[in-house]
Design a protein around this motif. Structure first.
Motif, PDB file in Angstrom:
ATOM      1  N   LYS A  79       4.457  11.710   2.284  1.00 58.19           N
ATOM      2  CA  LYS A  79       4.637  12.234   3.633  1.00 58.19           C
ATOM      3  C   LYS A  79       6.124  12.219   3.976  1.00 58.19           C
ATOM      4  CE  LYS A  79       3.528  11.255   8.481  1.00 58.19           C
ATOM      5  NZ  LYS A  79       2.842  10.315   9.420  1.00 58.19           N
ATOM      6  N   LEU A  80       6.633  13.352   4.437  1.00 56.50           N
ATOM      7  CA  LEU A  80       8.023  13.443   4.867  1.00 56.50           C
ATOM      8  C   LEU A  80       8.193  12.719   6.198  1.00 56.50           C
ATOM      9  CD1 LEU A  80      10.903  14.638   4.611  1.00 56.50           C
ATOM     10  CD2 LEU A  80      10.047  16.646   5.855  1.00 56.50           C
ATOM     11  N   ILE A  81       9.147  11.768   6.233  1.00 62.53           N
ATOM     12  CA  ILE A  81       9.417  11.023   7.465  1.00 62.53           C
ATOM     13  C   ILE A  81      10.600  11.641   8.194  1.00 62.53           C
ATOM     14  CG2 ILE A  81       9.930   8.774   8.468  1.00 62.53           C
ATOM     15  CD1 ILE A  81       7.184   8.990   7.104  1.00 62.53           C
ATOM     16  N   ALA A 141      16.489  13.153   2.205  1.00 67.21           N
ATOM     17  CA  ALA A 141      15.280  13.100   3.028  1.00 67.21           C
ATOM     18  C   ALA A 141      14.425  11.912   2.616  1.00 67.21           C
ATOM     19  CB  ALA A 141      14.484  14.399   2.879  1.00 67.21           C
ATOM     20  N   VAL A 142      13.779  11.258   3.585  1.00 68.89           N
ATOM     21  CA  VAL A 142      12.990  10.063   3.326  1.00 68.89           C
ATOM     22  C   VAL A 142      11.504  10.405   3.320  1.00 68.89           C
ATOM     23  CG1 VAL A 142      12.404   7.730   4.097  1.00 68.89           C
ATOM     24  CG2 VAL A 142      14.744   8.584   4.370  1.00 68.89           C
ATOM     25  N   TYR A 143      10.811   9.931   2.286  1.00 67.27           N
ATOM     26  CA  TYR A 143       9.370  10.114   2.161  1.00 67.27           C
ATOM     27  C   TYR A 143       8.697   8.753   2.023  1.00 67.27           C
ATOM     28  CZ  TYR A 143      10.202  15.065   1.085  1.00 67.27           C
ATOM     29  OH  TYR A 143      10.578  16.391   1.143  1.00 67.27           O
ATOM     30  N   VAL A 144       7.434   8.693   2.416  1.00 63.02           N
ATOM     31  CA  VAL A 144       6.593   7.522   2.162  1.00 63.02           C
ATOM     32  C   VAL A 144       5.383   8.000   1.380  1.00 63.02           C
ATOM     33  CG1 VAL A 144       5.067   5.798   3.189  1.00 63.02           C
ATOM     34  CG2 VAL A 144       7.358   6.145   4.127  1.00 63.02           C
ATOM     35  N   ILE A 145       5.115   7.343   0.243  1.00 66.07           N
ATOM     36  CA  ILE A 145       3.987   7.720  -0.593  1.00 66.07           C
ATOM     37  C   ILE A 145       2.876   6.692  -0.456  1.00 66.07           C
ATOM     38  CG2 ILE A 145       4.997   6.588  -2.631  1.00 66.07           C
ATOM     39  CD1 ILE A 145       3.640   8.777  -4.328  1.00 66.07           C
ATOM     40  N   ASP A 146       1.650   7.167  -0.248  1.00 65.53           N
ATOM     41  CA  ASP A 146       0.466   6.309  -0.193  1.00 65.53           C
ATOM     42  C   ASP A 146       0.072   5.983  -1.633  1.00 65.53           C
ATOM     43  OD1 ASP A 146      -2.365   5.552  -0.222  1.00 65.53           O
ATOM     44  OD2 ASP A 146      -2.342   6.079   1.907  1.00 65.53           O
ATOM     45  N   ASN A 170       0.801  -1.222   0.000  1.00 66.07           N
ATOM     46  CA  ASN A 170       0.000   0.000   0.000  1.00 66.07           C
ATOM     47  C   ASN A 170       0.834   1.274   0.000  1.00 66.07           C
ATOM     48  OD1 ASN A 170      -2.404  -1.484   0.125  1.00 66.07           O
ATOM     49  ND2 ASN A 170      -2.288  -1.603   2.370  1.00 66.07           N
ATOM     50  N   GLN A 171       2.125   1.157   0.313  1.00 67.06           N
ATOM     51  CA  GLN A 171       2.995   2.320   0.406  1.00 67.06           C
ATOM     52  C   GLN A 171       4.322   2.033  -0.276  1.00 67.06           C
ATOM     53  OE1 GLN A 171       2.876   2.305   4.838  1.00 67.06           O
ATOM     54  NE2 GLN A 171       2.217   4.441   4.664  1.00 67.06           N
ATOM     55  N   ALA A 172       5.068   3.104  -0.527  1.00 65.11           N
ATOM     56  CA  ALA A 172       6.424   2.961  -1.039  1.00 65.11           C
ATOM     57  C   ALA A 172       7.280   4.055  -0.433  1.00 65.11           C
ATOM     58  CB  ALA A 172       6.450   3.040  -2.561  1.00 65.11           C
ATOM     59  N   ASP A 185       7.839   8.371  14.440  1.00 65.03           N
ATOM     60  CA  ASP A 185       8.386   9.634  14.949  1.00 65.03           C
ATOM     61  C   ASP A 185       9.591  10.144  14.171  1.00 65.03           C
ATOM     62  OD1 ASP A 185      10.375   7.887  15.720  1.00 65.03           O
ATOM     63  OD2 ASP A 185       9.961   8.038  17.872  1.00 65.03           O
ATOM     64  N   GLY A 186      10.036   9.399  13.153  1.00 65.09           N
ATOM     65  CA  GLY A 186      11.157   9.855  12.333  1.00 65.09           C
ATOM     66  C   GLY A 186      12.513   9.675  12.991  1.00 65.09           C
ATOM     67  N   ALA A 187      12.561   8.953  14.134  1.00 63.43           N
ATOM     68  CA  ALA A 187      13.831   8.769  14.842  1.00 63.43           C
ATOM     69  C   ALA A 187      14.744   7.814  14.085  1.00 63.43           C
ATOM     70  CB  ALA A 187      13.565   8.236  16.243  1.00 63.43           C
ATOM     71  N   ILE A 188      16.022   8.181  13.993  1.00 63.83           N
ATOM     72  CA  ILE A 188      17.030   7.350  13.340  1.00 63.83           C
ATOM     73  C   ILE A 188      17.936   6.735  14.409  1.00 63.83           C
ATOM     74  CG2 ILE A 188      19.057   7.372  11.835  1.00 63.83           C
ATOM     75  CD1 ILE A 188      17.704   9.540  10.184  1.00 63.83           C
ATOM     76  N   LYS A 189      18.180   5.440  14.275  1.00 66.72           N
ATOM     77  CA  LYS A 189      19.029   4.727  15.232  1.00 66.72           C
ATOM     78  C   LYS A 189      20.103   3.953  14.474  1.00 66.72           C
ATOM     79  CE  LYS A 189      18.812   1.245  18.911  1.00 66.72           C
ATOM     80  NZ  LYS A 189      17.911   0.304  19.651  1.00 66.72           N
ATOM     81  N   LYS A 190      21.354   4.148  14.851  1.00 72.28           N
ATOM     82  CA  LYS A 190      22.450   3.415  14.233  1.00 72.28           C
ATOM     83  C   LYS A 190      22.532   2.023  14.860  1.00 72.28           C
ATOM     84  CE  LYS A 190      25.206   7.431  12.922  1.00 72.28           C
ATOM     85  NZ  LYS A 190      26.515   8.114  12.991  1.00 72.28           N
ATOM     86  N   LEU A 191      22.518   1.010  14.012  1.00 68.50           N
ATOM     87  CA  LEU A 191      22.509  -0.374  14.486  1.00 68.50           C
ATOM     88  C   LEU A 191      23.853  -1.064  14.299  1.00 68.50           C
ATOM     89  CD1 LEU A 191      19.064  -1.389  12.953  1.00 68.50           C
ATOM     90  CD2 LEU A 191      19.532  -0.569  15.280  1.00 68.50           C
ATOM     91  N   VAL A 192      24.543  -0.762  13.210  1.00 72.29           N
ATOM     92  CA  VAL A 192      25.872  -1.328  12.944  1.00 72.29           C
ATOM     93  C   VAL A 192      26.783  -0.174  12.542  1.00 72.29           C
ATOM     94  CG1 VAL A 192      27.256  -2.898  11.546  1.00 72.29           C
ATOM     95  CG2 VAL A 192      24.911  -3.529  12.192  1.00 72.29           C
ATOM     96  N   GLU A 193      27.813   0.061  13.346  1.00 75.25           N
ATOM     97  CA  GLU A 193      28.755   1.147  13.063  1.00 75.25           C
ATOM     98  C   GLU A 193      30.168   0.618  13.296  1.00 75.25           C
ATOM     99  OE1 GLU A 193      29.072   5.941  14.001  1.00 75.25           O
ATOM    100  OE2 GLU A 193      28.023   4.612  15.397  1.00 75.25           O
ATOM    101  N   ASP A 194      30.624  -0.236  12.380  1.00 79.67           N
ATOM    102  CA  ASP A 194      31.911  -0.907  12.552  1.00 79.67           C
ATOM    103  C   ASP A 194      33.017  -0.309  11.693  1.00 79.67           C
ATOM    104  OD1 ASP A 194      30.995  -1.705  10.110  1.00 79.67           O
ATOM    105  OD2 ASP A 194      30.981  -3.851  10.546  1.00 79.67           O
ATOM    106  N   LYS A 195      32.735   0.821  11.065  1.00 80.30           N
ATOM    107  CA  LYS A 195      33.717   1.538  10.248  1.00 80.30           C
ATOM    108  C   LYS A 195      34.186   0.721   9.040  1.00 80.30           C
ATOM    109  CE  LYS A 195      35.351   4.260  14.173  1.00 80.30           C
ATOM    110  NZ  LYS A 195      36.527   4.695  14.991  1.00 80.30           N
TER     111      LYS A 195
END
Length: 464
Positions: free
Chosen positions: A227-229, A215-220, A205-207, A266-276
């Motif tokens: 919508k800007l995320i 910037a990241v958007y989701v389109i219905d 239903n979305q992309a 909420d648009g929060a970004i979380k780093k999950l893998v940061e091994d350089k």
């Protein structure tokens, strides 16, 4: 490595006088043996339509008036001659004549245009073909399409049931369209300059996409509203939806060194893998969002004096260029990347179901067939499919779909269950098929620049 029958009611609608004229053709002697008129159900441009029909000498003829109305063609009738206009074609039919005049060219009919009860009847297939339409049989019903198809589209992706997203690019950017796979009708979805491809959500239903700034958007896909995320401007070379559609995972930075997640609420970004470790690609995420499969590319090494900046005196050893597959498990207390492969072959179409085992197409550095392989932490690659030269592999719903060259003229599409290993030959297709796309039971191919979808054992073109 290599690539209906529904009639549109939105086209120009016949006026009452024109419809009446088609129905009430000039008085003509009825045929000596009058065939029985019956009702037949067709799918025309996605709509179920009942048309009157007769059977004459073993061939079914349909009411010209009913079909003209269903396909939305313009028509004029004078003295037993009907002129039809649709999709830039002009078709002329003469009562009792055994031929059509299509754009000035004669097309022979097996049965003449037959008049019964003041209504003209003609064979369906030549009539539909004359206005640029197509006919296929699906689930025992004829499907007719006379919709003008989108031309030059590429990169098809299924977006829910009976919908495809396709794209067209030019010097001004990229335009995305939503195509109905039953009728071929299409709608403008998005125009972007420098944005990423649209990545369809698990629900269809979305992309999601990024603009040129990151910037990241989701389109219905129903309302076509975006919508800007997040307006975070870090480069995001790959987007991957979470299994539940609540988050998007992505590689971050111009070298793809970080794996991060974006919460859609909420648009929060979380780093999950940061091994350089730079140059990560082909990101796959497990259903629980804690395990990852990806590739890392190492670049060539400078073998001359590194202090000499004169590039004419710099030598690079490209034999060091390699792409290897890694896994990363955030569930363990001290997570770190585990290398799954060590071979020097090219590795493309990398997929994972669980974030632990990887499937990929191995392309040998020398002559030889490409094959589908699997590998896990044992670092021992196993051939999953190697009968023919593998051109593409796709993972969808726990099933692998393989496009492989059978010979110079034909390719095959194979399904492989990742649990049981069962292999099933689905279709033999032309070697002109360059790619496939799959979502559940839906399957489409690109052949000579056209997108075709599988419909009840037949291939229906939805672009041209």
């Amino acid at each position: 490595m290599k690539k209906v029958l529904v009639v549109s009611m939105v086209a120009t609608v016949l006026t009452t006088s024109v419809v009446s004229a088609v129905s009430a053709a000039p008085a003509v002697k009825p045929a000596a043996s009058t065939a029985q008129v019956q009702n037949s159900t067709l799918t025309i441009n996605g709509n179920s339509v009942v048309v009157r029909s007769i059977v004459k000498n073993g061939e079914t003829l349909v009411s010209l008036r009913d079909v003209i109305k269903a396909i939305g063609a313009q028509a004029e009738v004078q003295r037993g001659t009907t002129v039809i206009k649709l999709n830039g074609h002009t078709v002329t039919l003469q009562n009792n004549a055994k031929q059509l005049l299509v754009d000035g060219n004669k097309v022979n009919l097996n049965q003449p245009v037959t008049i019964i009860g003041g209504t003209s009847y003609v064979a369906l297939r030549p009539l539909v073909s004359s206005v640029g339409g197509t006919i296929v049989k699906r689930s025992g019903l004829l499907e007719v399409s006379t919709v003008a198809l989108l031309e030059g589209a590429e990169n098809p992706r299924f977006a829910g049931t009976d919908k495809l997203i396709v794209s067209k690019s030019d010097d001004n950017g990229r335009t995305d369209y939503l195509v109905n796979t039953t009728s071929g009708k299409y709608d403008l979805l998005l125009t972007t300059d420098g944005g990423s491809d649209l990545i369809v959500s698990p629900s269809g239903n979305q992309a999601a996409y990024t603009n040129a700034d990151g910037a990241v958007y989701v389109i219905d896909l129903k309302t076509k509203a975006s919508k800007l995320i997040t307006n975070d401007t870090s480069i995001k070379p790959e987007l991957v939806w979470s299994a539940d559609g609540s988050a998007i995972y992505f590689l971050q930075g111009d070298k793809g060194s970080v794996i991060a997640s974006l919460n859609l609420a909420d648009g929060a970004i979380k780093k999950l893998v940061e091994d350089k470790v730079d140059y990560k690609e082909n990101l796959n995420v497990s259903a629980d969002g804690k395990k990852f499969i990806y590739t890392v590319t190492t670049l060539g090494k400078v073998t001359s004096d590194a202090t000499n900046v004169d590039e004419d005196n710099v030598s690079i050893d490209f034999s060091a260029n390699q792409q290897q597959i890694f896994s990363y498990n955030n569930e363990i207390s001290k997570p770190e990347a585990a290398q799954l492969t060590t071979s020097t072959d090219d590795k493309v179409f990398v997929y994972s179901v669980d974030g632990q085992k990887a499937y990929y197409v191995s392309v040998p550095s020398e002559d030889g067939n490409a094959s589908l392989q699997s590998v896990d932490s044992s670092q021992e690659a196993t051939t999953v499919y190697g009968v023919h030269d593998v051109e593409q592999a796709i993972l969808s719903g726990g099933v692998l779909y393989v496009l492989a060259a059978q010979d110079d003229s034909n390719s095959v599409i194979i399904s492989i269950d990742t649990v049981t290993g069962k292999q099933t030959k689905l279709y033999t297709v032309s070697s002109d098929v360059s790619s496939i796309t799959v979502a559940g039971s839906q399957l489409a191919v690109i052949e000579n620049g056209r997108v075709l979808v599988q419909a009840g054992g037949s291939w229906r073109a939805v672009t041209k």
